[in-house]
Design a protein around this motif. Sequence first.
Motif, short mmCIF file in Angstrom:
data_model
loop_
_atom_site.label_atom_id
_atom_site.label_comp_id
_atom_site.label_asym_id
_atom_site.label_seq_id
_atom_site.Cartn_x
_atom_site.Cartn_y
_atom_site.Cartn_z
N ASN A 167 5.87 -0.56 -9.63
CA ASN A 167 7.25 -1.04 -9.34
C ASN A 167 8.24 -0.17 -10.09
O ASN A 167 9.49 0.28 -9.66
CB ASN A 167 7.47 -2.36 -9.86
N GLY A 170 9.09 3.00 -8.26
CA GLY A 170 9.50 2.71 -6.70
C GLY A 170 8.63 2.63 -5.63
O GLY A 170 8.65 2.96 -4.53
N ARG A 172 6.76 1.00 -3.24
CA ARG A 172 7.10 -0.55 -2.37
C ARG A 172 5.97 -1.00 -1.87
O ARG A 172 5.06 -0.63 -1.35
CB ARG A 172 8.11 0.02 -1.26
N ASN A 173 6.07 -2.46 -2.20
CA ASN A 173 4.73 -3.29 -1.74
C ASN A 173 4.88 -3.62 -0.19
O ASN A 173 4.03 -4.11 0.14
CB ASN A 173 4.36 -4.33 -2.73
N ARG A 174 5.85 -3.12 0.45
CA ARG A 174 5.78 -3.64 1.81
C ARG A 174 4.87 -2.67 2.54
O ARG A 174 4.77 -2.73 3.93
CB ARG A 174 7.02 -3.62 2.47
N TYR A 178 0.59 0.78 -0.75
CA TYR A 178 0.85 -0.11 -2.19
C TYR A 178 -0.47 -0.87 -2.57
O TYR A 178 -0.97 -0.57 -3.69
CB TYR A 178 1.90 -0.93 -2.15
N SER A 220 3.12 6.33 0.53
CA SER A 220 3.60 5.65 -0.37
C SER A 220 3.91 6.32 -1.78
O SER A 220 5.05 6.04 -2.23
CB SER A 220 2.83 4.50 -0.96
N ASN A 223 7.06 8.60 -0.48
CA ASN A 223 8.43 7.72 -0.54
C ASN A 223 8.93 7.53 -1.89
O ASN A 223 10.08 7.36 -1.77
CB ASN A 223 8.16 6.43 0.32
N ALA A 224 8.01 7.10 -2.70
CA ALA A 224 8.46 6.78 -4.20
C ALA A 224 9.19 8.14 -4.75
O ALA A 224 10.10 8.05 -5.35
CB ALA A 224 7.44 6.39 -5.17
N THR A 228 13.06 7.40 -5.47
CA THR A 228 13.38 7.06 -6.61
C THR A 228 14.14 7.92 -7.51
O THR A 228 13.82 9.40 -7.43
CB THR A 228 12.12 6.58 -7.56
#
Length: 265
Positions: A167, A170, A172-174, A178, A220, A223-224, A228
């Motif tokens: 977390n 950044g 994301r758990n969606r 993740y 993932s 994306n972070a 972020t």
Amino acid sequence: MTKKKPMKLLLVEDDHVEWEKFEDYVKTKKDIEFVGMTSSSEEGLEMVKTKKPEAVILDLQLTQGSGSGIHFLDRLNRMDLEFRPVVVVTSSNQSQIVKNLIEELGIDWYFCKMQTDYNVDFVLDTLFLLRNHIVYKNSPAPSGRSLIESPEARRERIYSRIDSELNAIGVRNRYKGYAYLREGIYLQINTKYGSGSPIEQVAVLYGHAYNTISAGMHTSIKNAWSNTPPELIRDNYKARIRNKEKIPTPSEFIQYYTDKIKKTI
């Protein structure tokens, strides 16, 4: 002597042929009833809260449904319940890694679908015979760590630590990546599963191809790094990045957080 009420069961299974077999057999019994059937681990967890089954029959992979048996067990252990239902797993997955993990997650019985005498009658008859010997497990209220930490408490603590780190940068758990990264880090931290490629282990765990797991992890991470603020990335991820994309590979990412978290647990 007071007659017991029918045993309430929940089925979490993605094979509708299996559903029909369970339904057909239960029609011949007055002492067993299904309070719900679903191919979704999330919906199954909701049914545990609302239907209050005595036992759950859980398929591990749910490849034609949604979620997974591992996800169901992990979330079940986090739920605040009056009592935790007995969980029996049915699976064709014969990996020792998976068997060890689901035992650690607190299953009560394992039925291998590959054994020659496996059938739904055997599952239900065994479960019903066990009914008189089952001690339903009260869900403990949070009370801090005991001096001798249980495997469940240790697992919860490690997962919480991993979630905090993911977390912070950044992730994301969606996204499915993740869960893949989270599990890969946990498996590497846990000395019992610490050997071999974490991506291969997660692929076995979820029943997916290596490339699918790796791509999910990569997405993932990417994306972070894209969303972020750079200063947050620098503050929380201090390993040197050699990749041309300027983001860590899934293996590098997992190894960094494995080493980082191991120093604090």
